[in-house]
Structures are given as C-alpha cells and as structure tokens.
Design a protein around this motif. Structure first.
Motif, PDB file in Angstrom:
ATOM      1  N   GLY A   1       0.778  -1.232   0.000  1.00 19.62           N
ATOM      2  CA  GLY A   1       0.000   0.000   0.000  1.00 19.62           C
ATOM      3  C   GLY A   1       0.805   1.275   0.000  1.00 19.62           C
ATOM      4  N   LEU A   2       2.144   1.179  -0.011  1.00 17.33           N
ATOM      5  CA  LEU A   2       2.980   2.379   0.099  1.00 17.33           C
ATOM      6  C   LEU A   2       3.427   2.920  -1.245  1.00 17.33           C
ATOM      7  CD1 LEU A   2       5.286   1.472   3.120  1.00 17.33           C
ATOM      8  CD2 LEU A   2       3.250   2.918   3.119  1.00 17.33           C
ATOM      9  N   ALA A   3       3.537   2.052  -2.239  1.00 15.08           N
ATOM     10  CA  ALA A   3       4.069   2.499  -3.531  1.00 15.08           C
ATOM     11  C   ALA A   3       3.674   1.493  -4.599  1.00 15.08           C
ATOM     12  CB  ALA A   3       5.593   2.633  -3.463  1.00 15.08           C
ATOM     13  N   ASP A   4       3.872   1.887  -5.860  1.00 14.98           N
ATOM     14  CA  ASP A   4       3.590   0.977  -6.965  1.00 14.98           C
ATOM     15  C   ASP A   4       4.655  -0.108  -7.020  1.00 14.98           C
ATOM     16  OD1 ASP A   4       5.842   1.847  -8.889  1.00 14.98           O
ATOM     17  OD2 ASP A   4       4.809   3.738  -8.462  1.00 14.98           O
ATOM     18  N   LEU A   5       4.357  -1.169  -7.746  1.00 13.40           N
ATOM     19  CA  LEU A   5       5.237  -2.335  -7.773  1.00 13.40           C
ATOM     20  C   LEU A   5       6.637  -2.023  -8.291  1.00 13.40           C
ATOM     21  CD1 LEU A   5       5.565  -5.307  -7.195  1.00 13.40           C
ATOM     22  CD2 LEU A   5       4.604  -5.810  -9.456  1.00 13.40           C
ATOM     23  N   PRO A   6       6.796  -1.234  -9.381  1.00 20.84           N
ATOM     24  CA  PRO A   6       8.162  -0.918  -9.831  1.00 20.84           C
ATOM     25  C   PRO A   6       8.982  -0.204  -8.760  1.00 20.84           C
ATOM     26  CG  PRO A   6       6.591  -0.417 -11.568  1.00 20.84           C
ATOM     27  CD  PRO A   6       5.779  -0.726 -10.341  1.00 20.84           C
ATOM     28  N   THR A   7       8.352   0.715  -8.012  1.00 20.25           N
ATOM     29  CA  THR A   7       9.079   1.421  -6.958  1.00 20.25           C
ATOM     30  C   THR A   7       9.484   0.472  -5.843  1.00 20.25           C
ATOM     31  OG1 THR A   7       7.917   3.492  -7.445  1.00 20.25           O
ATOM     32  CG2 THR A   7       8.960   3.304  -5.284  1.00 20.25           C
ATOM     33  N   VAL A   8       8.570  -0.408  -5.455  1.00 18.96           N
ATOM     34  CA  VAL A   8       8.868  -1.382  -4.408  1.00 18.96           C
ATOM     35  C   VAL A   8      10.009  -2.302  -4.856  1.00 18.96           C
ATOM     36  CG1 VAL A   8       7.975  -3.371  -3.128  1.00 18.96           C
ATOM     37  CG2 VAL A   8       6.553  -1.332  -3.419  1.00 18.96           C
ATOM     38  N   THR A   9       9.943  -2.741  -6.102  1.00 19.61           N
ATOM     39  CA  THR A   9      10.985  -3.630  -6.628  1.00 19.61           C
ATOM     40  C   THR A   9      12.352  -2.957  -6.578  1.00 19.61           C
ATOM     41  OG1 THR A   9       9.390  -4.684  -8.103  1.00 19.61           O
ATOM     42  CG2 THR A   9      11.719  -4.971  -8.630  1.00 19.61           C
ATOM     43  N   ARG A  10      12.420  -1.695  -7.035  1.00 19.13           N
ATOM     44  CA  ARG A  10      13.689  -0.967  -7.021  1.00 19.13           C
ATOM     45  C   ARG A  10      14.179  -0.765  -5.593  1.00 19.13           C
ATOM     46  NH1 ARG A  10      12.459  -1.690 -11.562  1.00 19.13           N
ATOM     47  NH2 ARG A  10      13.414  -3.630 -10.929  1.00 19.13           N
ATOM     48  N   ALA A  11      13.266  -0.486  -4.663  1.00 20.07           N
ATOM     49  CA  ALA A  11      13.661  -0.261  -3.273  1.00 20.07           C
ATOM     50  C   ALA A  11      14.300  -1.513  -2.676  1.00 20.07           C
ATOM     51  CB  ALA A  11      12.441   0.153  -2.447  1.00 20.07           C
ATOM     52  N   VAL A  12      13.640  -2.652  -2.857  1.00 25.04           N
ATOM     53  CA  VAL A  12      14.161  -3.904  -2.309  1.00 25.04           C
ATOM     54  C   VAL A  12      15.487  -4.263  -2.978  1.00 25.04           C
ATOM     55  CG1 VAL A  12      13.737  -6.387  -2.086  1.00 25.04           C
ATOM     56  CG2 VAL A  12      11.883  -4.760  -1.645  1.00 25.04           C
ATOM     57  N   GLU A  13      15.560  -4.092  -4.308  1.00 24.93           N
ATOM     58  CA  GLU A  13      16.792  -4.419  -5.021  1.00 24.93           C
ATOM     59  C   GLU A  13      17.944  -3.505  -4.613  1.00 24.93           C
ATOM     60  OE1 GLU A  13      15.769  -4.171  -9.134  1.00 24.93           O
ATOM     61  OE2 GLU A  13      15.095  -6.255  -9.237  1.00 24.93           O
ATOM     62  N   THR A  14      17.651  -2.227  -4.381  1.00 28.83           N
ATOM     63  CA  THR A  14      18.700  -1.280  -4.003  1.00 28.83           C
ATOM     64  C   THR A  14      19.299  -1.630  -2.646  1.00 28.83           C
ATOM     65  OG1 THR A  14      17.713   0.510  -5.296  1.00 28.83           O
ATOM     66  CG2 THR A  14      19.197   1.145  -3.513  1.00 28.83           C
ATOM     67  N   VAL A  15      18.439  -1.909  -1.685  1.00 29.92           N
ATOM     68  CA  VAL A  15      18.932  -2.270  -0.353  1.00 29.92           C
ATOM     69  C   VAL A  15      19.701  -3.589  -0.418  1.00 29.92           C
ATOM     70  CG1 VAL A  15      18.287  -2.808   2.021  1.00 29.92           C
ATOM     71  CG2 VAL A  15      17.089  -0.992   0.791  1.00 29.92           C
ATOM     72  N   SER A  16      19.166  -4.545  -1.178  1.00 31.03           N
ATOM     73  CA  SER A  16      19.839  -5.833  -1.317  1.00 31.03           C
ATOM     74  C   SER A  16      21.211  -5.670  -1.960  1.00 31.03           C
ATOM     75  CB  SER A  16      18.974  -6.782  -2.151  1.00 31.03           C
ATOM     76  OG  SER A  16      19.639  -8.010  -2.372  1.00 31.03           O
ATOM     77  N   ALA A  17      21.295  -4.817  -2.984  1.00 32.89           N
ATOM     78  CA  ALA A  17      22.587  -4.591  -3.644  1.00 32.89           C
ATOM     79  C   ALA A  17      23.594  -4.005  -2.672  1.00 32.89           C
ATOM     80  CB  ALA A  17      22.399  -3.658  -4.843  1.00 32.89           C
ATOM     81  N   TYR A  18      23.139  -3.100  -1.799  1.00 35.95           N
ATOM     82  CA  TYR A  18      24.063  -2.519  -0.819  1.00 35.95           C
ATOM     83  C   TYR A  18      24.593  -3.586   0.131  1.00 35.95           C
ATOM     84  CZ  TYR A  18      25.921  -0.664   3.420  1.00 35.95           C
ATOM     85  OH  TYR A  18      26.745  -0.478   4.488  1.00 35.95           O
ATOM     86  N   PHE A  19      23.683  -4.315   0.788  1.00 35.96           N
ATOM     87  CA  PHE A  19      24.209  -5.204   1.828  1.00 35.96           C
ATOM     88  C   PHE A  19      24.928  -6.409   1.239  1.00 35.96           C
ATOM     89  CE2 PHE A  19      19.669  -6.861   2.007  1.00 35.96           C
ATOM     90  CZ  PHE A  19      19.917  -8.189   1.681  1.00 35.96           C
ATOM     91  N   THR A  20      24.554  -6.817   0.031  1.00 33.98           N
ATOM     92  CA  THR A  20      25.296  -7.903  -0.607  1.00 33.98           C
ATOM     93  C   THR A  20      26.734  -7.479  -0.878  1.00 33.98           C
ATOM     94  OG1 THR A  20      23.314  -8.853  -1.632  1.00 33.98           O
ATOM     95  CG2 THR A  20      25.437  -9.382  -2.648  1.00 33.98           C
ATOM     96  N   GLY A  21      26.908  -6.295  -1.454  1.00 35.77           N
ATOM     97  CA  GLY A  21      28.256  -5.804  -1.728  1.00 35.77           C
ATOM     98  C   GLY A  21      29.061  -5.576  -0.466  1.00 35.77           C
ATOM     99  N   ALA A  22      28.430  -5.003   0.549  1.00 32.04           N
ATOM    100  CA  ALA A  22      29.138  -4.739   1.805  1.00 32.04           C
ATOM    101  C   ALA A  22      29.561  -6.032   2.481  1.00 32.04           C
ATOM    102  CB  ALA A  22      28.244  -3.911   2.729  1.00 32.04           C
ATOM    103  N   ILE A  23      28.684  -7.022   2.456  1.00 25.16           N
ATOM    104  CA  ILE A  23      28.998  -8.313   3.073  1.00 25.16           C
ATOM    105  C   ILE A  23      30.137  -9.005   2.328  1.00 25.16           C
ATOM    106  CG2 ILE A  23      28.119 -10.667   3.422  1.00 25.16           C
ATOM    107  CD1 ILE A  23      25.376  -9.327   4.048  1.00 25.16           C
ATOM    108  N   ARG A  24      30.068  -9.011   1.013  1.00 27.25           N
ATOM    109  CA  ARG A  24      31.121  -9.659   0.224  1.00 27.25           C
ATOM    110  C   ARG A  24      32.477  -8.987   0.466  1.00 27.25           C
ATOM    111  NH1 ARG A  24      29.226 -12.949  -4.140  1.00 27.25           N
ATOM    112  NH2 ARG A  24      31.099 -12.442  -5.333  1.00 27.25           N
ATOM    113  N   ARG A  25      32.483  -7.657   0.587  1.00 26.92           N
ATOM    114  CA  ARG A  25      33.736  -6.944   0.852  1.00 26.92           C
ATOM    115  C   ARG A  25      34.265  -7.293   2.242  1.00 26.92           C
ATOM    116  NH1 ARG A  25      33.533  -0.507   1.113  1.00 26.92           N
ATOM    117  NH2 ARG A  25      32.316  -1.066   2.951  1.00 26.92           N
ATOM    118  N   GLU A  26      33.380  -7.368   3.229  1.00 22.21           N
ATOM    119  CA  GLU A  26      33.818  -7.679   4.588  1.00 22.21           C
ATOM    120  C   GLU A  26      34.383  -9.087   4.669  1.00 22.21           C
ATOM    121  OE1 GLU A  26      32.030  -7.876   9.166  1.00 22.21           O
ATOM    122  OE2 GLU A  26      30.823  -7.002   7.549  1.00 22.21           O
TER     123      GLU A  26
END
Length: 230
Positions: free
Chosen positions: A132-157
């Motif tokens: 109920g907060l946003a349209d599906l494309p926005t939700v998809t980008r939000a989840v993917e963006t956060v996932s991309a951050y923590f995946t990269g940070a974890i792999r670097r650590e």
C-alpha cells in the motif's frame, strides 16, 4: 523439475534424508569453504556411498541451493517487522550475521534469486512490508537497491577476513606494511583527495561501517517513497 519439487526416494537401509545431507554439506562448507563441498565428501561425512546421494540431489549446484535455503531459515525474522524500513534493516543485519557464521554464503549472494521456501519467505516479508505504500516498480527498485548494498558490503567484509587469514596480517598490520609505499605516492602531490583521507580520515569498525551505509541507503529509499508521483 527443481530440487524443491522432486520427492525423496523410498526409505532404504541406513537413514538418510535431505536434511542430514544439507547439514553435512553446511558443516563441510563452514570448515573449509565451498571448495570443501562435493557429493563424495558429503557422502563420506555421512558414511554412505556417493550414489546414495543422487536419489536426493542431482548436482552440486542443487546442493548449494539447499544449503543457501538452510541459511535463509536463520535470516528469516521470527515476526513480521512493523514497517518497511525495519523489515529491510533487519534483513540486512541478519544476512550479515549469517554470513559471518557461514562465510561461504557471501560467495552465493547476488546471483539469481534463491527459490527455496525459506528464501521465498524472506522475499515475501520484504515485499509485504511495502504493501500500500508504492507501486510495484518502486517497491521492486527499493528492495533491489537495499539488497545490492548489503550484498556488496557483506562480500567486501568477508573478502577482508579471508585476506587477513591468508596473509596473517590484520587490516592494521597491512596498513603499516603498506604505509611507506602509500606515503611515497602521496608525496608526489598527484592524489590530494586521497592524502586528505589518509591523514584526516577516521577509521571505523566493520559493523559501524555496515550500519551507517545501510542507514544512508534506507534514507534514500524513504526520500523516494515520500516524493509525490510524477
């Protein structure tokens, strides 16, 4: 037919099931990384013939899929978080904690989406938090963006931890050993921004760095969600 859809073979002498196979594979990976995992080695750990495993798993890739989903059970929150920011924040931190316990997980993050039941439950929790907060494309980008951050940070650590073990040098020891070379390069005057960073920058631990970066990414997502539709 995926490994998730294929039923276990009929019971035979010497109890064996996917749960025991996966537990043995995870233990091997925890001890020696993914390179320590093979169907032959898993069979030896379980004291069964390698051919017994092929009734349950066809390839090593299927075994990796099962192993990843086993770890997603550790990542899945016990309760649905209160809002999207808490949901994605908890997911990020729990994924990092799982990767610290099972370093090999970092090697399997960031590819195609995991399709096991626990992984799907994690994805469901992430998407449902935006209901109920946003349209599906926005939700998809939000989840993917956060996932991309923590995946990269974890792999670097995890890469840094592995480098420390491989070289026998902590980050601080490596910095000291590399110091003379870095100082000679900075003295050329070609890297003024880097010189300022080296001389004036503040060092933070991995957990603080991860948490700070995550908050910045979540802030960016919040700003996007608050922006009225174009």
């Amino acid at each position: 037919m995926t490994v998730w859809d294929r039923p276990d073979p009929p019971t035979r002498p010497a109890p064996l099931d996917r749960e025991r196979i996966v537990a043995a594979a995870v233990a091997l990976a925890d001890e020696g990384g993914l390179e320590a995992v093979s169907l032959r080695k898993v069979a030896a750990r379980l004291d069964v013939g390698p051919m017994r495993l092929y009734g349950y798993i066809s390839t090593k890739e299927e075994l990796f899929d099962l192993m990843v989903d086993e770890i997603y059970a550790e990542i899945l929150p016990e309760e649905q978080p209160g809002d999207w920011r808490e949901a994605l924040g908890i997911l990020a931190h729990r994924t990092r904690q799982a990767a610290r316990r099972h370093e090999w997980l970092a090697d399997l993050l960031g590819g195609r989406p995991a399709l096991g039941p626990n992984a799907l439950a994690v994805t469901e929790a992430s998407l449902a938090a935006f209901d109920g907060l946003a349209d599906l494309p926005t939700v998809t980008r939000a989840v993917e963006t956060v996932s991309a951050y923590f995946t990269g940070a974890i792999r670097r650590e995890i890469a840094s931890l592995r480098a420390e073990r491989a070289t026998g040098l902590s980050d601080r020891d490596w910095q000291r050993a590399s110091g003379p070379h870095v100082m000679r390069m900075l003295a050329t005057g070609r890297f003024p921004a880097l010189a300022k960073f080296v001389h004036d920058g503040t060092e933070v631990d991995a957990e603080t760095s991860f948490a700070t970066g995550l908050e910045w990414v979540l802030d960016a997502v919040a700003a996007k969600l608050a922006r009225p539709p174009a």
